[in-house]
Design a protein around this motif. Structure first.
Motif, short mmCIF file in Angstrom:
data_model
loop_
_atom_site.label_atom_id
_atom_site.label_comp_id
_atom_site.label_asym_id
_atom_site.label_seq_id
_atom_site.Cartn_x
_atom_site.Cartn_y
_atom_site.Cartn_z
N PHE A 56 0.82 -1.19 0.00
CA PHE A 56 0.00 0.00 0.00
C PHE A 56 0.86 1.25 0.00
O PHE A 56 1.90 1.29 0.64
CB PHE A 56 -0.90 0.05 1.25
N SER A 57 0.40 2.28 -0.69
CA SER A 57 1.01 3.60 -0.57
C SER A 57 0.52 4.21 0.72
O SER A 57 -0.46 3.76 1.29
CB SER A 57 0.55 4.49 -1.74
N PRO A 58 1.17 5.28 1.20
CA PRO A 58 0.66 5.94 2.40
C PRO A 58 -0.79 6.39 2.19
O PRO A 58 -1.14 6.92 1.14
CB PRO A 58 1.59 7.15 2.57
N SER A 59 -1.62 6.17 3.19
CA SER A 59 -3.03 6.52 3.10
C SER A 59 -3.24 8.03 3.15
O SER A 59 -2.48 8.75 3.79
CB SER A 59 -3.80 5.89 4.27
N ASP A 60 -4.28 8.50 2.49
CA ASP A 60 -4.68 9.90 2.58
C ASP A 60 -5.44 10.09 3.89
O ASP A 60 -6.24 9.25 4.28
CB ASP A 60 -5.62 10.27 1.43
N ILE A 61 -5.17 11.21 4.55
CA ILE A 61 -5.86 11.53 5.80
C ILE A 61 -6.53 12.89 5.64
O ILE A 61 -5.92 13.85 5.18
CB ILE A 61 -4.88 11.59 6.99
#
Length: 70
Positions: A56-61
């Motif tokens: 996974f890429s870093p999640s959007d927050i």
């Protein structure tokens, strides 16, 4: 009058997001009514995992602060 302030970042920069929100709260002196947010995982293919081995890429927050000023 109630207003909102929207903050966005990515999972790998969560510490910076916390500092940004806390700094804004201290500087603005607003009265917080509610804080809510969302984290949205970003999937990449197996080739995108690279050296980290992460799928996974870093999640959007997204964080939203509902507040009243002065």
């Amino acid at each position: 009058m109630q207003q909102i302030r929207i903050f966005k970042s990515i999972e790998s920069d969560i510490g910076e997001l916390e500092r940004e929100i806390n700094g804004w709260l201290q500087e603005s002196g607003v009265t917080v009514i509610n804080v809510f947010g969302n984290i949205a995982p970003q999937t990449v293919n197996a080739e995108g995992a690279g050296a980290t081995g992460r799928a996974f890429s870093p999640s959007d927050i997204l964080m939203v602060v509902l507040y009243e000023s002065g």
